[in-house]
Design a protein around this motif. Structure first.
Motif, PDB file in Angstrom:
ATOM      1  N   SER A  49       0.831  -1.189   0.000  1.00 12.24           N
ATOM      2  CA  SER A  49       0.000   0.000   0.000  1.00 12.24           C
ATOM      3  C   SER A  49       0.867   1.240   0.000  1.00 12.24           C
ATOM      4  O   SER A  49       2.077   1.177   0.172  1.00 12.24           O
ATOM      5  CB  SER A  49      -0.940   0.024   1.211  1.00 12.24           C
ATOM      6  N   THR A  58      -4.623   6.900  -1.474  1.00 11.90           N
ATOM      7  CA  THR A  58      -3.966   5.641  -1.155  1.00 11.90           C
ATOM      8  C   THR A  58      -3.945   4.686  -2.331  1.00 11.90           C
ATOM      9  O   THR A  58      -4.712   4.821  -3.287  1.00 11.90           O
ATOM     10  CB  THR A  58      -4.656   4.947   0.027  1.00 11.90           C
ATOM     11  N   TYR A  60      -3.498   0.350  -3.027  1.00 12.65           N
ATOM     12  CA  TYR A  60      -3.465  -0.974  -2.425  1.00 12.65           C
ATOM     13  C   TYR A  60      -3.275  -2.026  -3.495  1.00 12.65           C
ATOM     14  O   TYR A  60      -3.800  -1.897  -4.603  1.00 12.65           O
ATOM     15  CB  TYR A  60      -4.747  -1.259  -1.641  1.00 12.65           C
ATOM     16  N   THR A  69      -5.718  -0.980   5.119  1.00  8.04           N
ATOM     17  CA  THR A  69      -5.980   0.443   5.027  1.00  8.04           C
ATOM     18  C   THR A  69      -4.810   1.233   5.598  1.00  8.04           C
ATOM     19  O   THR A  69      -4.389   0.991   6.723  1.00  8.04           O
ATOM     20  CB  THR A  69      -7.259   0.834   5.796  1.00  8.04           C
TER      21      THR A  69
END
Length: 129
Positions: A49, A58, A60, A69
């Motif tokens: 991530s 973000t 991922y 997360t």
């Protein structure tokens, strides 16, 4: 000059959760995108991530299926990786890293090929029943 320290790893059963922390010294995370990587024995290092410094956007890995997360606490100069629904295949040493340019966005890190210059020492995550 620039040092990163990952922590929070440990042993957890499948389906469990862990929160990894990445603390900085010698610089502030304010201007750095922070990426998380992992590497299991016999396997290639892979990006997990990334969280950008500017807008907090973000990234991922597809195989995580939304289970992880990333977040940051600017007051503590710390970045976190919340890991939920952990699976045995998540077992690996996890690292946090940044580029010394500095590189503020994950888009830039991706463009550079996910090869940041500053790495923290890894923290081991073991997922097993």
């Amino acid at each position: 000059d620039v040092q990163l320290q990952a922590s929070g790893g440990g042993f957890v059963q499948p389906g469990g959760s862990l929160r990894l922390s990445c603390a900085a010294s010698g610089f502030t995370f304010e201007n750095y995108a922070i990426a998380w990587f992992r590497q299991a024995p016999g396997k290639e290092r892979e990006v997990v991530s990334c969280i950008s410094a500017s807008d907090g956007s973000t990234h991922y890995a597809d195989y995580l299926k939304g289970r992880f997360t990333a977040s940051r606490d600017k007051a503590k100069n710390t970045v976190y990786l919340q890991m939920n629904d952990l699976k045995p295949e998540d077992t690996a040493v996890y690292y946090c890293a940044a580029d010394v340019t500095p590189t503020p966005t994950c888009e830039q890190l991706e463009t550079l090929g996910w090869v940041p210059d500053a790495w923290g020492q890894g923290t081991l995550v073991t997922v097993s029943s």
